[in-house]
Motif scaffolding. Sequence first.
Motif, PDB file in Angstrom:
ATOM      1  N   LEU A   1      13.509  14.534  -5.637  1.00  0.00           N
ATOM      2  CA  LEU A   1      14.575  13.561  -5.384  1.00  0.00           C
ATOM      3  C   LEU A   1      14.287  12.757  -4.124  1.00  0.00           C
ATOM      4  CD1 LEU A   1      17.293  12.310  -6.044  1.00  0.00           C
ATOM      5  CD2 LEU A   1      18.399  14.200  -4.820  1.00  0.00           C
ATOM      6  N   SER A   2      13.829  13.442  -3.085  1.00  0.00           N
ATOM      7  CA  SER A   2      13.537  12.740  -1.834  1.00  0.00           C
ATOM      8  C   SER A   2      12.456  11.691  -2.037  1.00  0.00           C
ATOM      9  CB  SER A   2      13.106  13.767  -0.776  1.00  0.00           C
ATOM     10  OG  SER A   2      12.707  13.120   0.407  1.00  0.00           O
ATOM     11  N   ASN A   3      11.422  12.023  -2.805  1.00  0.00           N
ATOM     12  CA  ASN A   3      10.341  11.068  -3.036  1.00  0.00           C
ATOM     13  C   ASN A   3      10.812   9.888  -3.889  1.00  0.00           C
ATOM     14  OD1 ASN A   3       7.442  11.883  -2.038  1.00  0.00           O
ATOM     15  ND2 ASN A   3       8.473  13.798  -2.580  1.00  0.00           N
ATOM     16  N   GLU A   4      11.647  10.139  -4.855  1.00  0.00           N
ATOM     17  CA  GLU A   4      12.150   9.046  -5.692  1.00  0.00           C
ATOM     18  C   GLU A   4      13.060   8.114  -4.901  1.00  0.00           C
ATOM     19  OE1 GLU A   4      12.705   9.906 -10.170  1.00  0.00           O
ATOM     20  OE2 GLU A   4      13.308  11.767  -9.173  1.00  0.00           O
ATOM     21  N   ARG A   5      13.896   8.687  -4.040  1.00  0.00           N
ATOM     22  CA  ARG A   5      14.751   7.850  -3.199  1.00  0.00           C
ATOM     23  C   ARG A   5      13.924   7.041  -2.200  1.00  0.00           C
ATOM     24  NH1 ARG A   5      20.117  10.820  -1.102  1.00  0.00           N
ATOM     25  NH2 ARG A   5      20.628   8.625  -0.723  1.00  0.00           N
ATOM     26  N   GLU A   6      12.870   7.629  -1.684  1.00  0.00           N
ATOM     27  CA  GLU A   6      11.995   6.905  -0.776  1.00  0.00           C
ATOM     28  C   GLU A   6      11.301   5.750  -1.491  1.00  0.00           C
ATOM     29  OE1 GLU A   6      10.194   5.717   2.676  1.00  0.00           O
ATOM     30  OE2 GLU A   6      11.856   7.122   2.365  1.00  0.00           O
ATOM     31  N   ALA A   7      10.951   5.937  -2.750  1.00  0.00           N
ATOM     32  CA  ALA A   7      10.343   4.855  -3.528  1.00  0.00           C
ATOM     33  C   ALA A   7      11.312   3.689  -3.689  1.00  0.00           C
ATOM     34  CB  ALA A   7       9.895   5.369  -4.890  1.00  0.00           C
ATOM     35  N   VAL A   8      12.596   3.996  -3.897  1.00  0.00           N
ATOM     36  CA  VAL A   8      13.605   2.936  -3.996  1.00  0.00           C
ATOM     37  C   VAL A   8      13.758   2.219  -2.663  1.00  0.00           C
ATOM     38  CG1 VAL A   8      16.033   2.446  -4.452  1.00  0.00           C
ATOM     39  CG2 VAL A   8      14.829   4.121  -5.850  1.00  0.00           C
ATOM     40  N   THR A   9      13.750   2.978  -1.574  1.00  0.00           N
ATOM     41  CA  THR A   9      13.855   2.381  -0.248  1.00  0.00           C
ATOM     42  C   THR A   9      12.690   1.432   0.022  1.00  0.00           C
ATOM     43  OG1 THR A   9      15.036   4.310   0.608  1.00  0.00           O
ATOM     44  CG2 THR A   9      13.970   2.869   2.215  1.00  0.00           C
ATOM     45  N   ILE A  10      11.497   1.824  -0.347  1.00  0.00           N
ATOM     46  CA  ILE A  10      10.326   0.958  -0.147  1.00  0.00           C
ATOM     47  C   ILE A  10      10.462  -0.316  -0.982  1.00  0.00           C
ATOM     48  CG2 ILE A  10       7.836   0.776  -0.530  1.00  0.00           C
ATOM     49  CD1 ILE A  10       7.649   3.752   0.146  1.00  0.00           C
TER      50      ILE A  10
ATOM     51  N   GLN B   1       0.828  -1.204   0.000  1.00  0.00           N
ATOM     52  CA  GLN B   1       0.000   0.000   0.000  1.00  0.00           C
ATOM     53  C   GLN B   1       0.863   1.255   0.000  1.00  0.00           C
ATOM     54  OE1 GLN B   1      -2.300  -0.575   3.554  1.00  0.00           O
ATOM     55  NE2 GLN B   1      -3.574  -2.205   2.684  1.00  0.00           N
ATOM     56  N   GLU B   2       1.954   1.217   0.766  1.00  0.00           N
ATOM     57  CA  GLU B   2       2.849   2.374   0.825  1.00  0.00           C
ATOM     58  C   GLU B   2       3.503   2.628  -0.519  1.00  0.00           C
ATOM     59  OE1 GLU B   2       6.611   4.033   3.511  1.00  0.00           O
ATOM     60  OE2 GLU B   2       5.751   2.061   3.902  1.00  0.00           O
ATOM     61  N   ALA B   3       3.859   1.558  -1.225  1.00  0.00           N
ATOM     62  CA  ALA B   3       4.494   1.721  -2.543  1.00  0.00           C
ATOM     63  C   ALA B   3       3.545   2.401  -3.526  1.00  0.00           C
ATOM     64  CB  ALA B   3       4.928   0.360  -3.077  1.00  0.00           C
ATOM     65  N   VAL B   4       2.275   2.021  -3.484  1.00  0.00           N
ATOM     66  CA  VAL B   4       1.292   2.645  -4.370  1.00  0.00           C
ATOM     67  C   VAL B   4       1.176   4.139  -4.057  1.00  0.00           C
ATOM     68  CG1 VAL B   4      -1.144   2.702  -5.022  1.00  0.00           C
ATOM     69  CG2 VAL B   4       0.013   0.505  -4.716  1.00  0.00           C
TER      70      VAL B   4
ATOM     71  N   GLN C   1       3.405   5.999  -2.549  1.00  0.00           N
ATOM     72  CA  GLN C   1       4.659   6.673  -2.846  1.00  0.00           C
ATOM     73  C   GLN C   1       4.821   6.916  -4.331  1.00  0.00           C
ATOM     74  OE1 GLN C   1       6.662   7.884  -0.488  1.00  0.00           O
ATOM     75  NE2 GLN C   1       7.873   8.863  -2.099  1.00  0.00           N
ATOM     76  N   ASP C   2       4.366   5.983  -5.142  1.00  0.00           N
ATOM     77  CA  ASP C   2       4.429   6.181  -6.595  1.00  0.00           C
ATOM     78  C   ASP C   2       3.592   7.388  -6.999  1.00  0.00           C
ATOM     79  OD1 ASP C   2       6.093   4.042  -6.922  1.00  0.00           O
ATOM     80  OD2 ASP C   2       4.510   2.630  -7.482  1.00  0.00           O
ATOM     81  N   ARG C   3       2.440   7.570  -6.356  1.00  0.00           N
ATOM     82  CA  ARG C   3       1.624   8.753  -6.643  1.00  0.00           C
ATOM     83  C   ARG C   3       2.347  10.022  -6.209  1.00  0.00           C
ATOM     84  NH1 ARG C   3      -2.924   5.400  -4.811  1.00  0.00           N
ATOM     85  NH2 ARG C   3      -2.730   6.360  -2.740  1.00  0.00           N
ATOM     86  N   ALA C   4       3.045   9.927  -5.069  1.00  0.00           N
ATOM     87  CA  ALA C   4       3.800  11.097  -4.593  1.00  0.00           C
ATOM     88  C   ALA C   4       4.930  11.445  -5.551  1.00  0.00           C
ATOM     89  CB  ALA C   4       4.341  10.817  -3.195  1.00  0.00           C
ATOM     90  N   VAL C   5       5.608  10.427  -6.092  1.00  0.00           N
ATOM     91  CA  VAL C   5       6.687  10.663  -7.053  1.00  0.00           C
ATOM     92  C   VAL C   5       6.142  11.340  -8.308  1.00  0.00           C
ATOM     93  CG1 VAL C   5       8.336   9.534  -8.598  1.00  0.00           C
ATOM     94  CG2 VAL C   5       8.158   8.808  -6.222  1.00  0.00           C
ATOM     95  N   ASP C   6       5.023  10.853  -8.812  1.00  0.00           N
ATOM     96  CA  ASP C   6       4.421  11.452 -10.001  1.00  0.00           C
ATOM     97  C   ASP C   6       4.038  12.910  -9.745  1.00  0.00           C
ATOM     98  OD1 ASP C   6       4.711   9.084 -11.350  1.00  0.00           O
ATOM     99  OD2 ASP C   6       2.681   8.386 -10.955  1.00  0.00           O
ATOM    100  N   ALA C   7       3.460  13.154  -8.566  1.00  0.00           N
ATOM    101  CA  ALA C   7       3.065  14.527  -8.237  1.00  0.00           C
ATOM    102  C   ALA C   7       4.286  15.432  -8.110  1.00  0.00           C
ATOM    103  CB  ALA C   7       2.268  14.538  -6.932  1.00  0.00           C
ATOM    104  N   ALA C   8       5.358  14.925  -7.495  1.00  0.00           N
ATOM    105  CA  ALA C   8       6.572  15.735  -7.342  1.00  0.00           C
ATOM    106  C   ALA C   8       7.201  16.050  -8.687  1.00  0.00           C
ATOM    107  CB  ALA C   8       7.562  15.004  -6.446  1.00  0.00           C
TER     108      ALA C   8
END
Length: 528
Positions: free
Chosen positions: A457-466, A416-419, A421-428
């Motif tokens: 960048l922070s959101n993309e790195r967080e997506a990789v971490t997840i 659920q978090e990955a989904v 976070q992916d939306r957050a990356v797209d928005a960023a």
Amino acid sequence: MTRRVFNLAVRAAFMAAWMVPLSALVAGCKVGPDYVRPTADVAATYKEVDARKLDNTGWTPAQPADAASRGAWWQIYGDAQLDALEARVGEANQNVQAAQARFRAARANVAQQRSSFFPVVTAGAGFSRTRTSENLAYTSKAGRTINDYSVGLDATWEPDVWGRVARSVESARANAQASAADMQAVLLSMQAELATDYFELRGIDRERRLLDDTLAAYRESLALTQHRYDGGIATDADVGQAQTQLQTTEAQAIDLGVQRAQLEHAIAILVGQPPSTFTLAVLPGAPLSAQPFASPPGVPSTLLERRPDIAAAERRVAAANAQVGVATAAFFPSLMLAVTGGLEATNYSQWLVAPARFWSLGPALAGTLLDFGGREAVRNEARAQYDASVAQYRQTVLDAFGQVEDNLAALRVLEQEAVAQDRAVDAAKRTLAIVEDRYKNGAITYLDVVVAQTTALSNEREAVTIARRRLAASVALVKALGGGWNAAALASVDGAAPAPAPASVAHATTDATAHATTNAAPSAVSHD
């Protein structure tokens, strides 16, 4: 003359051999409690399975649900380099080698204990030359030099009347099975650790690639800002902010090298290779492309047979139970049968002839009448150790269920978090594109661009971490489920019988009577 010696040896061997069939008649009695597998509270289903049904997410396995039962469980991730590394763990990892050596020692102990069922036959030959004193009056040997030539066979045997040896063999066999399960647990642990480190390293490679792409974009931004400054549109503060953003990101990219080097060294050690000679190259294409494995684990009761650590704990309960029987046998007398035969003479020429023969045969019965509670203390100690092993077994079962639930929950929540976070990356990314366009049109300052870039960048790195955490939880789930191992494999250890089936497993949803039966620790005392 040689034939006479041979005949005598055959007769002595026969006198020892006749006792062996008798062991089948007297070994049927075994004192002490017969083993009954202890019960454990087991729920009817996993909590996280019900949770997925409630939120309608269901299960989305990357491979068929039975893939984790194929032995080489790591193949479900479809990574050829991981497959090659995992194949080296069983052969080269030193922890696995040590566990294999401990298993061989335990199996040898079974053979040692089993040898006590049979007589001990020894042979000896000797020669001595003795001079007697001349002062020995009234004897014919006074002042004489006497030679003594002898050769003989001795056989001693203690029939296992009370089952002491049988219980010792039973305990040793259960310990050997526990050692075999320990070996599998160590192997599974090393394999899972390798997979976790490997995915962590690939996650760092993916993060480094992200930072490299970001640095390229930041260099373009710096060049644009410098051009605008030269044209009198931007300020020197804008240039300074662009330079700071670029250099900070460069430092972050360099820092990843420390983590990658440490993970590479850890992987080298796991595959039994010196870190200085091992290199894991960056994969072309997209690192960390494997999908997390999330599969319905089946009913909880199957975990008792799939986890090697649970099987090892259960086998140690059986070994402790047998030791109670060994301690109980000490209360009964022991029977010893001895046979001796050979040739003895004072003259070499008369040594190997029939008149030189001698033999003896006789039983001995011995028992302890009074030891001031020593044997009772030993038996009480064995009973206490049995109770401790039962508690350890049940704790191991509880820990195993907890690990499965932990990783099922982690996979559900991280999915659920990955989904999100992916939306957050797209928005960023959309925000960054808008902000950069407005900056180029002179509507905002470069500080707004820096904020948008940092957020993206922070959101993309967080997506990789997840993504890394999801793969780590997936590996941990496979490990918690036993990696496809099954306790039935223990049946082949030294030709031993398989462990008793968990017929006494109690479900947590049963009534109060079942709970009372389940929670009562089985005691060897009542079986004496």
